[in-house]
Design a protein around this motif. Structure first.
Motif, short mmCIF file in Angstrom:
data_model
loop_
_atom_site.label_atom_id
_atom_site.label_comp_id
_atom_site.label_asym_id
_atom_site.label_seq_id
_atom_site.Cartn_x
_atom_site.Cartn_y
_atom_site.Cartn_z
N VAL A 189 0.84 -1.23 -0.02
CA VAL A 189 -0.04 0.09 0.04
C VAL A 189 0.78 1.22 0.03
N HIS A 190 0.67 2.38 -0.81
CA HIS A 190 1.32 3.46 -0.87
C HIS A 190 0.58 4.33 0.05
N HIS A 191 1.43 4.88 0.90
CA HIS A 191 0.84 5.53 2.23
C HIS A 191 -0.21 6.69 2.07
N ARG A 192 -0.11 7.13 0.53
CA ARG A 192 -1.01 8.20 0.37
C ARG A 192 -2.16 7.77 -0.65
N ASP A 193 -2.14 6.46 -0.86
CA ASP A 193 -2.99 5.83 -1.87
C ASP A 193 -4.53 5.80 -1.09
N PRO A 194 -5.62 6.45 -1.51
CA PRO A 194 -6.96 6.05 -0.79
C PRO A 194 -7.42 4.81 -0.94
N VAL A 195 -7.22 4.04 -2.20
CA VAL A 195 -8.07 3.29 -2.77
C VAL A 195 -8.06 1.93 -1.75
N PRO A 196 -7.09 1.50 -1.09
CA PRO A 196 -7.01 0.62 -0.16
C PRO A 196 -7.94 0.86 1.17
N MET A 197 -8.44 1.99 1.45
CA MET A 197 -9.26 2.44 2.49
C MET A 197 -10.50 2.21 2.09
N LEU A 198 -10.70 1.76 0.97
CA LEU A 198 -12.23 1.74 0.29
C LEU A 198 -12.73 0.26 0.39
N PRO A 199 -13.94 0.01 0.44
CA PRO A 199 -15.17 1.29 0.77
C PRO A 199 -14.82 1.59 2.28
N PRO A 200 -15.08 2.89 2.41
CA PRO A 200 -14.71 3.52 3.70
C PRO A 200 -15.50 2.92 4.95
#
Length: 286
Positions: A189-200
Motif C-alpha cells: 500500500v502506498h501511504h497516500r493511496d486512498p483506494v486501499p481504504m475503500l469502501p470506507p
C-alpha cells in the motif's frame, strides 16, 4: 498464526511474525511482482516482447478485466497478472459499494469483484497446472480480484498459491477475513493511496456490514521508508476528511509507474526495508 510457507521467496521464514519483526523481505522479488503489475497496462504485443511469446492473454469484456498468464514450462511457477481499471477516476466510478455476493468460499464478497472472477475462471483454471506453484498479482481492482482468485484456486485443489497485490480495495467483511486469513498474500500500500481504504468504514452493505482487509500489509512511501503491519490499520488515514478535500488526492499515489514502483526501488536503494514497525494484535478493523 498465519503460515507463509508458499511465499518463502518473499519472507525469510514462514511465520507471520516475520512480516512484522524482520527487515529481510526480498525486495528484488517484490519489485518483480510490481514490475509485472505495471507492465500489464502495456498493450499485448509489448507485454509479450518483455516476457515471452508463451504469454497468453485473456480479455473479459463484461468486467473489463484482462489477465496475462505466463505458464512457461521452463519456469518454476506460473504467473497470473490481473489488470483491472487503468486510471484513478475509473477506479472510483467502478467501486460499487452496495453490491454483495455469496461466494463459493462461503463468504460474502463485493459483487463487482465476484462477477469479474466468475467471468475469467472458465478461461483461466484449465490453463493452470496444479502441480506447479501459482504466483498471482494485481493492482487496484485487479488486486482485489487477485485475492479472491487465490482463495478460489486453493478451494479447488491448488496446493501452492502465493500472491502480492498493490493498492487493492477491500472485498469482504470480518467473517470473510477469517476465512481468507490463511492465504499466502502480502498487500502493498502506498501511504497516500486512498483506494486501499475503500469502501470506507462508514459504508455498511447488507450482510457485509463493514468491509475489512485480511492479512499483512506493507506500507511504502516515495522516500523509501516502509512500515509493516500485522493487520490493516483502519485509522491510518481519516478517509472522510481525505475525500472532503479533493486537493488531497493525487492520482500518482495510486499509480504503479509513478507511485508504487519508485517507492519500492527507493526502499531497495536505502538498503533497509523497515523504518518503524507497528504491532496490531486486536481484531482487524476495516
Amino acid at each position: 498464526m498465519l503460515t507463509l510457507a508458499g511465499a518463502a521467496w518473499l519472507l525469510p521464514d514462514h511465520s507471520l511474525q516475520a512480516a512484522v519483526d524482520r527487515d529481510k523481505i526480498d525486495l528484488d522479488r517484490l519489485i518483480e511482482f510490481a514490475q509485472r503489475c505495471n507492465d500489464c497496462y502495456h498493450d499485448h504485443e509489448t507485454f509479450k516482447r518483455e516476457y515471452g511469446a508463451q504469454v497468453e492473454v485473456g480479455e473479459f469484456p463484461v468486467s473489463g478485466l484482462r489477465i496475462y498468464l505466463d505458464a512457461n514450462p521452463k519456469g518454476e511457477g506460473q504467473w497470473v497478472i490481473l489488470r483491472g481499471t487503468a486510471n484513478f477516476p475509473d477506479v472510483i466510478e467502478d467501486l460499487d459499494f452496495v453490491g454483495e455476493s455469496e461466494h463459493e468460499l462461503g463468504i460474502h464478497v463485493h459483487t463487482g469483484f465476484d462477477k469479474s472472477l466468475q467471468e475469467c475462471l472458465p478461461w483461466l483454471v484449465p490453463r493452470l497446472d496444479r502441480s506447479r506453484p501459482v504466483w498471482v498479482t494485481g493492482h487496484s481492482l485487479g488486486g482485489a480480484v487477485a485475492e479472491l482468485l487465490m482463495a478460489t484456486l486453493e478451494l479447488r485443489g491448488f496446493k501452492d498459491v502465493s500472491g502480492v497485490t498493490f493498492g487493492q480495495p477491500k472485498l469482504t467483511d470480518a467473517r470473510g477475513v477469517e476465512r481468507l486469513a490463511h492465504l499466502n498474500l502480502l498487500r502493498v500500500v502506498h501511504h497516500r493511496d486512498p483506494v486501499p481504504m475503500l469502501p470506507p468504514v462508514f459504508v455498511e452493505v447488507g450482510h457485509l456490514g463493514i468491509y475489512h482487509h485480511s492479512g499483512p500489509e506493507l506500507i511504502i512511501q516515495l522516500d523509501g521508508k516502509t512500515t509493516h503491519l500485522l493487520r490493516h490499520l483502519a485509522d491510518r488515514l481519516d478517509i472522510r476528511s481525505y475525500w472532503s478535500d479533493m486537493r488531497n488526492i493525487d492520482p500518482f499515489d495510486h499509480d504503479m509507474t509513478k507511485g508504487y514502483l519508485p517507492a519500492l526501488k527507493r526502499a531497495r536503494e536505502l538498503g533497509q526495508l523497515t523504518s518503524h514497525r507497528h504491532r496490531v494484535s486486536a481484531p482487524s478493523n476495516p
